[in-house]
Design an enzyme around this catalytic site. Structure first.
Site, PDB file in Angstrom:
ATOM      1  CG  HIS A 158      -1.754  -1.214   1.385  1.00 34.13           C
ATOM      2  ND1 HIS A 158      -3.018  -1.377   0.854  1.00 34.13           N
ATOM      3  CD2 HIS A 158      -1.453  -2.382   2.007  1.00 34.13           C
ATOM      4  CE1 HIS A 158      -3.471  -2.585   1.164  1.00 34.13           C
ATOM      5  NE2 HIS A 158      -2.533  -3.222   1.852  1.00 34.13           N
ATOM      6  CB  SER A 279      14.269  20.878 -16.774  1.00 36.50           C
ATOM      7  OG  SER A 279      13.571  22.095 -16.975  1.00 36.50           O
ATOM      8  CE  LYS A 285      12.746  18.031 -12.449  1.00 30.40           C
ATOM      9  NZ  LYS A 285      11.408  18.293 -12.901  1.00 30.40           N
ATOM     10  CD  GLU A 292       9.569  10.783 -16.123  1.00 31.92           C
ATOM     11  OE1 GLU A 292       8.887  11.498 -15.400  1.00 31.92           O
ATOM     12  OE2 GLU A 292      10.476  11.223 -16.837  1.00 31.92           O
TER      13      GLU A 292
END
Ligand code: ARG
Length: 458
Positions: A158, A279, A285, A292
């Protein structure tokens, strides 16, 4: 432009150009070129064995097909506007190279059995390539498991801290999912290795073709037992897409874990620059794009499967042009997987693990189960032990201390069995060592599991 089709004899009007563009599949099925030629060469041998072609004709066709193959291999093949699909293109070029005898190639054959044969031949190679790429990712996971075997981390259910586990155990969890994927592709390969050729349009060829010999020639394990089924069966394509979708889901789960653990909040992993991107706006970043994309592409992999399943349902009989839509989703799935798998393997190999960070993230409350097990050794029934430890957890929360720092007087007040030194009970190492069951996270069990994994990978 006058179109020279394979089927134009009965037609008096030209095909509308937009209809032509809609109907043509050459942009998609051109990648079947080599398998189409292999199929045709075997068909030529079968026609010769059946006495339909003379030795001389068969030789001329073989040589011509060889030259067409060389043109494709060397990137010299020039498509003509009349090339409706790969079958038409190869036959058209063969005619230009060897003359009228090329017109004998399609004797007793239909594009319906031809395309199903080509696609299966292509898929047998594709399955082998995907299986090799999965094995490569599995071997990266094995290397990680070996290197990180004894690194302690919080295990989550969870997405809440549950119990301590070893990072080696976590990597191997993903290894076994991929092992099932690789097995599934191998099992589907058996059902793919069934030859449609000789089915002709739907009713079976009218020439005395020895289909068993033809299947052996092409490396198929079996002959399709029903010509009508042979030209309409795309189960093999749907299976490939299911296997790809299931693999995609596994890659997505792995990716989500890596993305999460690479965030500043977790800080368990650091990705190599080579497999991250920056980025354009925010200089600080470093983004986990490879993972992804794995998570993102799994959506399309599922979509390919549902799309083909919807295409197949409700086809009334044998071949329908709907079936031409079978290849694009399969090629997309194959291309996505072959782009993804090698990068994920390298990204995993180069990722850095922050052991201190992982160990310090572990809340001692994850040892609550072990504390309950300890009470069980004092003869307290587990249900009661569970409730006693629950009270201890709640007291620790109230006092704002970790479970392993709950003062002795507080513990004794909850239950006398909780008094005394609990250091050994509330130690992650002890907790791990106790899970020494086959498949458990104890260091010895994970080492045994690692050996099993190596064996499975072969
Ligand atoms: N391009 C077609 C396909 O991919 C080949 C089979 C065409 N058959 C036919 N009867 N028109 O399905």
């Amino acid at each position: 432009m006058e179109k020279h089709t394979l089927w134009g004899g009965r037609f008096e009007q030209e095909t509308d150009p937009q209809m032509w563009a809609l109907n043509a599949s050459i942009m998609v099925d051109r990648r079947l070129a080599f398998h189409d030629i292999r199929g045709s060469q075997a068909w030529v041998r079968a026609l010769h064995r059946a006495g339909v072609l003379t030795a001389q004709e068969a030789q001329t066709l073989q040589d011509g097909l060889e030259r067409v193959a060389a043109e494709f291999a060397e990137g010299r093949f020039v498509f003509a506007p009349t090339d409706e699909d790969i079958h038409t293109a190869v036959e058209r070029r063969l005619g230009e190279l060897v003359g009228a005898v090329a017109g004998k190639l399609h004797t007793g054959r239909s594009r319906n059995d031809q395309v199903a044969t080509d696609f299966r031949l292509w898929m047998l190679d594709a399955i082998d390539a995907v299986r090799r790429a999965i094995a490569e990712l599995q071997s990266a996971l094995l290397e990680r498991a070996e290197a990180d075997l004894d690194a302690i981390m919080p295990g989550y259910t969870h997405l809440q801290q549950a119990q301590p586990i070893l990072l080696g155990h976590w990597w191997l969890a993903h290894f076994w999912a991929l092992q099932r994927d690789r097995e599934r592709f191998a099992q589907s390969r058996e059902r793919t290795s069934v030859m449609p050729l000789g089915a002709a349009a739907l009713a079976g060829t009218a020439y005395p073709i020895d289909r068993a010999a033809l299947a052996a020639d092409l490396g198929f394990k079996a002959v399709a037992p029903n010509s009508h089924d042979a030209v309409s069966d795309r189960d093999f394509a749907a299976e490939f897409l299911f296997n790809a979708a299931m693999l995609g889901v596994h890659l997505s789960k792995l990716a989500e874990g890596v993305i999460l653990f690479s965030s500043a909040e977790f800080g368990f992993f650091e990705l190599s620059d080579a497999y991250s991107t920056g980025s354009s706006l925010m200089p600080q970043k470093k983004n986990p794009d490879a993972f992804e994309l794995a998570r993102g592409k799994s959506g399309a992999l599922i979509g390919n499967l549902t799309g083909l399943m919807a295409t197949l349902k409700g086809l009334p009989s044998a071949y329908d042009k709907d079936l031409q839509e079978d290849k694009a989703p399969v090629f997309r799935a194959y291309d996505d997987l072959m782009a993804l798998l090698p990068v994920l393997a390298k990204a995993l190999r180069t990722l850095k693990v922050n052991r201190e960070r992982m160990a310090s993230a572990l809340d001692s409350a994850t040892l609550a189960t072990d504390l309950a097990d300890y009470l069980v050794t004092h003869g307290i029934p587990f249900r009661e032990a569970h409730s006693i430890v629950g009270k201890a957890v709640s007291a620790a929360l109230r006092l704002g201390v970790p479970l392993n720092e709950l003062p002795e007087d507080v513990r004794a007040a909850i239950h006398p069995a909780l008094a005394g030194d609990l250091t050994d009970v509330l130690s992650p190492e002890a907790c791990l060592a106790r899970r020494n069951v086959e498949g458990g996270t104890a260091p010895a069990a994970v080492r045994a599991q690692l050996e099993k994994a190596k064996e499975a990978l072969g």
